[in-house]
Design an enzyme around this catalytic site. Structure first.
Site, PDB file in Angstrom:
ATOM      1  N   CYS A  67      32.740  19.876  -0.881  1.00 18.38           N
ATOM      2  CA  CYS A  67      32.220  18.497  -0.787  1.00 18.38           C
ATOM      3  C   CYS A  67      30.768  18.609  -0.343  1.00 18.38           C
ATOM      4  O   CYS A  67      30.196  19.708  -0.407  1.00 18.38           O
ATOM      5  CB  CYS A  67      33.070  17.634   0.138  1.00 18.38           C
ATOM      6  SG  CYS A  67      33.148  18.148   1.863  1.00 18.38           S
TER       7      CYS A  67
HETATM    8  C1  RB5 Z   1      30.238  12.228   0.185  1.00 21.49           C
HETATM    9  O1  RB5 Z   1      29.091  11.470   0.218  1.00 21.49           O
HETATM   10  C2  RB5 Z   1      30.316  13.101   1.423  1.00 21.49           C
HETATM   11  O2  RB5 Z   1      30.589  12.337   2.533  1.00 21.49           O
HETATM   12  C3  RB5 Z   1      31.350  14.184   1.230  1.00 21.49           C
HETATM   13  O3  RB5 Z   1      31.036  14.941   0.135  1.00 21.49           O
HETATM   14  C4  RB5 Z   1      31.519  15.176   2.369  1.00 21.49           C
HETATM   15  O4  RB5 Z   1      30.316  15.740   2.741  1.00 21.49           O
HETATM   16  C5  RB5 Z   1      32.316  14.707   3.504  1.00 21.49           C
HETATM   17  O5  RB5 Z   1      32.553  15.432   4.494  1.00 21.49           O
END
Ligand code: RB5
Length: 150
Positions: A67
């Site tokens: 993420c």
């Molecule tokens: C998405 O914007 C972001 O919050 C996600 O990818 C991650 O970093 C969350 O922990």
């Protein structure tokens, strides 16, 4: 070993590059999404991957979740019974998470994080065995006992 990989939109590009690395290394993997840069919710992907890894942990299934920061994916994956997920930002944390903690899910950063570094972390994490040391087994058992009692 089989790798189950997924990302949200913020990790999508990194995931696609890491898939090519897995292909080159002939490491079997399954991609559970996401399939574009369209905004999605990381828990949906983290939980899907974590459940699959937990279900097949005797066959040494491993999860890789990307993420923006690796944080959200790691938090969500760790809610699934039997999952030990690490958010690794360097090779040392990836290596030690295998040696001491027998991690079965790797959370990675997609944003502001060079692919070469992510690739190195994946390589170290996939290739480092759990130490099997008694003291580490004992500590991990405390965690799984807690999970059983909940
Ligand atoms: C998405 O914007 C972001 O919050 C996600 O990818 C991650 O970093 C969350 O922990």
């Amino acid at each position: 070993m089989k790798v189950i990989i997924a990302s949200d939109h913020a990790g999508y590009k990194q995931k696609e590059r890491l898939k090519k690395y897995l292909e080159r290394r002939k490491i079997e993997y399954e991609d559970l999404g996401t399939d574009s840069l369209e905004s999605v919710d990381y828990p949906d992907y983290a939980i899907k991957v974590a459940k699959k890894v937990a279900k097949n942990r005797k066959e040494d299934y491993r999860g890789i979740l990307v993420c923006g920061t690796g944080t959200g994916m790691t938090i969500a994956a760790n809610k699934v019974k039997g999952i030990r997920a690490v958010a690794a930002y360097d090779s040392y944390s990836a290596r030690m998470s295998r040696i001491d903690n027998n991690t079965n899910v790797l959370g990675l950063r997609g944003r502001f994080f060079p692919y070469e570094k992510a690739k190195k972390i994946v390589s170290v994490w996939l290739n480092t065995p759990f130490s099997e040391k008694k003291r580490h087994r004992k500590r991990l058992k405390k965690i799984s006992d807690y999970e059983e009692d909940r």
